[in-house]
Write a protein that holds these residues in place. Structure first.
Motif, PDB file in Angstrom:
ATOM      1  N   LEU A  64      -7.176   4.214   3.081  1.00 58.42           N
ATOM      2  CA  LEU A  64      -8.143   3.219   3.538  1.00 58.42           C
ATOM      3  C   LEU A  64      -9.370   3.246   2.636  1.00 58.42           C
ATOM      4  O   LEU A  64      -9.929   2.210   2.293  1.00 58.42           O
ATOM      5  CB  LEU A  64      -8.541   3.485   4.986  1.00 58.42           C
TER       6      LEU A  64
ATOM      7  N   ARG B 260      -8.630   1.538  -0.558  1.00 63.77           N
ATOM      8  CA  ARG B 260      -8.739   0.086  -0.368  1.00 63.77           C
ATOM      9  C   ARG B 260     -10.199  -0.331  -0.481  1.00 63.77           C
ATOM     10  O   ARG B 260     -10.545  -1.346  -1.059  1.00 63.77           O
ATOM     11  CB  ARG B 260      -8.254  -0.292   1.029  1.00 63.77           C
TER      12      ARG B 260
ATOM     13  N   SER C 151     -11.882  -2.804  -3.051  1.00 63.07           N
ATOM     14  CA  SER C 151     -12.661  -3.967  -2.638  1.00 63.07           C
ATOM     15  C   SER C 151     -14.021  -3.984  -3.319  1.00 63.07           C
ATOM     16  O   SER C 151     -14.595  -5.042  -3.561  1.00 63.07           O
ATOM     17  CB  SER C 151     -12.866  -3.955  -1.119  1.00 63.07           C
TER      18      SER C 151
ATOM     19  N   SER D 165       3.411   1.940   0.917  1.00 60.08           N
ATOM     20  CA  SER D 165       2.675   1.270  -0.155  1.00 60.08           C
ATOM     21  C   SER D 165       2.010   2.261  -1.100  1.00 60.08           C
ATOM     22  O   SER D 165       1.612   1.906  -2.185  1.00 60.08           O
ATOM     23  CB  SER D 165       1.668   0.270   0.415  1.00 60.08           C
TER      24      SER D 165
ATOM     25  N   SER E 135     -10.868  -2.648   8.381  1.00 56.46           N
ATOM     26  CA  SER E 135     -10.304  -2.162   7.132  1.00 56.46           C
ATOM     27  C   SER E 135     -10.553  -3.163   6.017  1.00 56.46           C
ATOM     28  O   SER E 135     -10.045  -4.271   6.036  1.00 56.46           O
ATOM     29  CB  SER E 135      -8.809  -1.941   7.337  1.00 56.46           C
ATOM     30  N   PRO E 136     -11.338  -2.785   4.995  1.00 52.74           N
ATOM     31  CA  PRO E 136     -11.549  -3.711   3.895  1.00 52.74           C
ATOM     32  C   PRO E 136     -10.276  -3.800   3.084  1.00 52.74           C
ATOM     33  O   PRO E 136      -9.608  -2.804   2.871  1.00 52.74           O
ATOM     34  CB  PRO E 136     -12.656  -3.040   3.077  1.00 52.74           C
ATOM     35  N   ALA E 137      -9.913  -4.956   2.685  1.00 52.86           N
ATOM     36  CA  ALA E 137      -8.709  -5.124   1.878  1.00 52.86           C
ATOM     37  C   ALA E 137      -8.712  -6.535   1.354  1.00 52.86           C
ATOM     38  O   ALA E 137      -9.089  -7.470   2.051  1.00 52.86           O
ATOM     39  CB  ALA E 137      -7.463  -4.901   2.720  1.00 52.86           C
ATOM     40  N   THR E 138      -8.316  -6.668   0.119  1.00 54.31           N
ATOM     41  CA  THR E 138      -8.184  -8.002  -0.429  1.00 54.31           C
ATOM     42  C   THR E 138      -6.717  -8.355  -0.306  1.00 54.31           C
ATOM     43  O   THR E 138      -5.897  -8.002  -1.137  1.00 54.31           O
ATOM     44  CB  THR E 138      -8.665  -8.013  -1.901  1.00 54.31           C
ATOM     45  N   LEU E 139      -6.395  -8.998   0.797  1.00 49.53           N
ATOM     46  CA  LEU E 139      -4.998  -9.302   1.081  1.00 49.53           C
ATOM     47  C   LEU E 139      -4.635 -10.680   0.553  1.00 49.53           C
ATOM     48  O   LEU E 139      -5.436 -11.596   0.607  1.00 49.53           O
ATOM     49  CB  LEU E 139      -4.750  -9.277   2.591  1.00 49.53           C
TER      50      LEU E 139
ATOM     51  N   THR F  85      -1.075  -4.866   7.972  1.00 48.82           N
ATOM     52  CA  THR F  85      -1.689  -5.366   6.735  1.00 48.82           C
ATOM     53  C   THR F  85      -1.149  -4.673   5.491  1.00 48.82           C
ATOM     54  O   THR F  85      -1.477  -5.063   4.377  1.00 48.82           O
ATOM     55  CB  THR F  85      -3.228  -5.212   6.724  1.00 48.82           C
ATOM     56  N   PHE F  86      -0.348  -3.618   5.663  1.00 45.77           N
ATOM     57  CA  PHE F  86       0.220  -2.962   4.486  1.00 45.77           C
ATOM     58  C   PHE F  86       1.527  -3.612   4.020  1.00 45.77           C
ATOM     59  O   PHE F  86       2.000  -3.329   2.925  1.00 45.77           O
ATOM     60  CB  PHE F  86       0.451  -1.468   4.754  1.00 45.77           C
ATOM     61  N   PHE F  87       2.113  -4.450   4.858  1.00 46.76           N
ATOM     62  CA  PHE F  87       3.405  -5.044   4.495  1.00 46.76           C
ATOM     63  C   PHE F  87       3.342  -6.184   3.467  1.00 46.76           C
ATOM     64  O   PHE F  87       4.261  -6.326   2.664  1.00 46.76           O
ATOM     65  CB  PHE F  87       4.178  -5.484   5.740  1.00 46.76           C
TER      66      PHE F  87
ATOM     67  N   GLU G 228       1.858  -6.542   0.810  1.00 47.34           N
ATOM     68  CA  GLU G 228       1.926  -6.009  -0.540  1.00 47.34           C
ATOM     69  C   GLU G 228       3.372  -5.634  -0.899  1.00 47.34           C
ATOM     70  O   GLU G 228       3.790  -5.748  -2.043  1.00 47.34           O
ATOM     71  CB  GLU G 228       1.062  -4.756  -0.550  1.00 47.34           C
TER      72      GLU G 228
END
Lengths: 495, 495
Positions: free
Chosen positions: A391, A394, A398, A447, B151-155, B174-176, B178
């Motif tokens: 996390l 991530r 970001s 991942s 959770s920060p993430a650039t999805l 949110t991990f899928f 990718e």
């Protein structure tokens, strides 16, 4: 060295290999296997055999195996069927000790070709060679960097060994070590099993010091009695995880045109597995996950599981998974509740799963884990949400576009790494101190690959994996419980 | 714009957001959400609200939402419970249109805190706001780069939308994207659902043009009748894939301490799902895989499946999987066998699965696929072994230490890329020409991520994924078949 170890020594630990049918031309088998052997870094001598070529992949080629000025331990044959018998005769003349017949076009094709296989069997019987195949995809023995498999790959070596009646299934399984950081020791595609049967190889793996857990993909066994006698002997010291093709009528039909195997009644096979401690996996990924589970985990004394979770929903899914798999999600003993109450904010779940509800921080999690695992009423622990590192990674990712946050992201990452190291350390110590399994789930399992975070690195070193879903974690634990129970019961019977 | 779309517009498409409780200090929620919003690239205005700070993450902070010199569409509240009511009153004063109450410590904790939630509900009713939560983890709306999730993430954005009663389960999902190159459009953690229920959000997703498939993680529904009425309406046009927590007694207990939900009888829930066309997944990864399947595949007319495979063992496993899931692994029609016989060497399996046994090369595979899929007696195709690229990449990697093979490896790679492009092209064309699903398995599915080979790239563009095991491929197909059958039957009933 035992008789069995000795018998298979030239197959898995050859000092020299002749590839009869070696070729310069992709995608021929004679090329693929050559390329795998050469680039795999095989530690012995390699002799390509080809009538016309002078050199193959930089190695001097010989017209016949009999021309090689060296002893040959292992011959691999990729010639067309019509030329295989002659090659075997040459091998006999040369006193080659083992052979792998890659060549296809035998009993798997039809009754005409079955006769060819019978002829092959007669020829093999005239020799003292250990002969694998025909209709197979080769083998790997990673202790000596031997990859004589069609698919070139530099795989990490590990303690799993596989015998497979389908080369492609073997190939599929070679993709998992990269995902879970547990590698293979030996892989052998047994093909039509003209002379060496999968149970012979399982028996060898049973004695092989490099193998800790055995995997087998099986479509059919010719001699069920012997297969399960071997299995029963081997499971006393090493788990065997079987994936069985041909469970349904449609699958059985497919088997008969694939390896010519008669799959037989699935119910009988299943019963025999239960009686001999053989573990049956439901799918390819599960086969690998279960096998990997046995590497780094102690066996649990019983089926009473404690669940500890960073997130409520994960706890719910894991409790469902455990209960539906026959594990006992125990009611928390009073003293456990009392001990946790002493330091966690009152909002924790007060039950099993222990949901910390974000209370107690990292220290709280670790403290709770010890309280649970030391309880004599809990046999194993399911831990949901291991590691912060991903996390935080991530977060750092970001922050990349924002120079002003980079410093902060770095600090956060550093702090997470420190916590993760301590976390992994504690999990491993607790598991070994109380000799109980701790199975860990994390959503980033798939991942984040090879050693990318401190937790994954530390777990890998200890032969442990992180499971990709709560259900898969619970399933893995179930198999540990079942194998443990089998061993206990079979020891009691033996008394 | 419909009433429902209008109602949720300020929640999912806000032009301005106030974060009440914004903070500079990790790992506080007020920091995490701020960081996610800022680094996520939200396209509207962002106003951190904090009594003491002048600036948060580079954005001017205000002591109260009422001080902001702009209209506020969405307020996100991360204050302690005692201060939430006041914040809501400020929002009302400011005519804020929607709010997300992240704050935990309500009915999920105990009866005392339940009273606090009832007070909160009364306060919400005095406003016209759409209020999500409390005890939730926020939301994402990727059309406008809004990530207000912990959770920060650039999805990558995509056509899947999720409502989840567990924030952590949402985080897991949110991990899928990718792994499978199919992204989310909207994610909302609904928490304790004081005012907005998961079925309200499902109803909205049903009308939302950005959403093609709906995912829901559910522990319990307060109003089962309404939930399934909404579901029945929505499934007419969009599939709903539900993962249900609390299937077992152990899971149900865990639910009640998590979201306070009463899970209710699983059998009743299951029956209601079947009656309303709701698809139930068995695990997190399956939930994502099934949902993703609906993106790029046409619906099959029936359950008759043709299997084509590069490897015998894969065919066996797939046939087993299909048959055990209730699919019909059809006997090959005579004309199909005749057509294939015309160009394949005789060693092919002459049955279903069609195992080419390495005959016919790449062209043979593609030709067989068309022969199968055009047959009026086959509704869908399961294809095992898509793409060469990865094996060739392994080869190229193996060649790295050997300068003399690099040129050859490069050529092989180029040839594989060309074949892969053609292969992907043909699969997509065939599927669309005959309007039948083609589900593809490959062993490299999980180890090769985002657009790393031509096949994956082409499939991704078409919204298609490559399944990681034959069983998972067969399972996915089963759900296509079931949904298709449900739609047909419900239309007939409606006539």
């Amino acid at each position: 060295m035992s008789k069995i170890l000795k018998k298979f020594e030239p197959l898995f630990y050859p000092r020299s290999i002749a590839l009869i049918g070696a070729s310069q031309t992709p995608p021929k088998w004679g090329f693929g296997i050559s390329f795998s052997i050469v680039t795999g870094g095989f530690r012995g001598n390699f002799y390509p055999i080809n009538l016309r070529e002078k050199e193959i992949l930089g190695f001097k080629a010989y017209p016949s195996v009999t021309d090689v000025p060296d002893e040959i331990d292992l011959a691999i044959i990729t010639l067309p069927p019509a030329r295989v018998i002659d090659a075997l005769r040459d091998c006999k003349k040369k006193r080659v000790k083992a052979a792998v017949v890659i060549t296809a076009g035998y009993s798997e094709v039809g009754p005409e070709e079955k006769k060819l296989e019978e002829e092959l069997i007669r020829e093999i019987r005239k020799t003292n060679m250990v002969v694998i195949g025909p209709n197979c995809m080769g083998l790997m023995s990673l202790d000596i960097n031997l990859n004589a498999f069609f698919s070139p790959a530099t795989l990490p070596a590990g303690p799993l060994s596989l015998v497979t009646q389908s080369g492609n299934v073997g190939g599929s399984l070679t993709f998992f070590p990269e995902l879970y950081n547990i590698g293979f020791n030996k892989i052998v595609s047994s093909g039509n099993e003209a002379a060496v049967f999968c149970e012979d190889i399982i028996e060898y793996f049973g004695e092989d010091p490099g193998t800790k857990v055995i995997l087998a993909y099986i479509e059919g066994v010719d001699n069920g009695r012997r297969f399960f006698e071997v299995a029963k002997k081997v499971t006393r010291s090493k788990p065997i995880v079987v994936l069985k093709g041909g469970k349904t009528e449609a699958g059985e039909k497919a088997c008969s045109s694939h390896t010519g195997a008669l799959a037989g009644s699935d119910a009988i096979f299943d019963a025999a597995c239960r009686q001999t401690g053989v573990i049956r996996a439901g799918d390819l990924d599960e086969m690998f996950l279960i096998a990997a589970t046995f590497i780094g985990q102690p066996l649990p004394a019983g089926n009473r599981v404690g669940i500890i979770t960073r997130g409520g929903g994960w706890g719910v899914l894991a409790a469902d998974a455990c209960a539906s798999q026959g594990l006992d999600v125990v009611t928390l003993p009073d003293e456990v509740i009392r001990e946790i109450n002493e330091f966690l904010p009152s909002r924790w779940s007060h039950g099993n799963p222990v949901d910390l509800a974000a209370g107690g921080g990292e220290e709280g999690m670790l403290k709770c884990m010890e309280i649970l695992i030391k309880s004599p009423r809990i046999d194993s622990l399911l831990q949901l949400g291991v590691g912060y590192g991903v996390l935080r990674k991530r977060m750092a990712k970001s922050a990349q576009g924002f120079p002003q946050y980079r410093e902060m992201a770095k600090m956060v990452l550093k702090d997470a790494a420190r916590k993760d190291r301590k976390h992994a350390d504690t999990v491993l110590k607790l598991s070994s101190k109380y000799n109980k399994p701790i199975i860990s789930y994390s959503p980033f399992s798939l991942s984040e690959k090879t050693s990318s975070t401190p937790v994954v690195r530390a777990f890998s070193k200890a032969g442990r994996i992180i499971y990709p879903t709560p259900l898969q974690a619970a399933r893995a634990l179930t198999f540990l419980v079942e194998y443990s129970r089998y061993l206990k019961e079979s020891r009691e019977v033996a008394k």
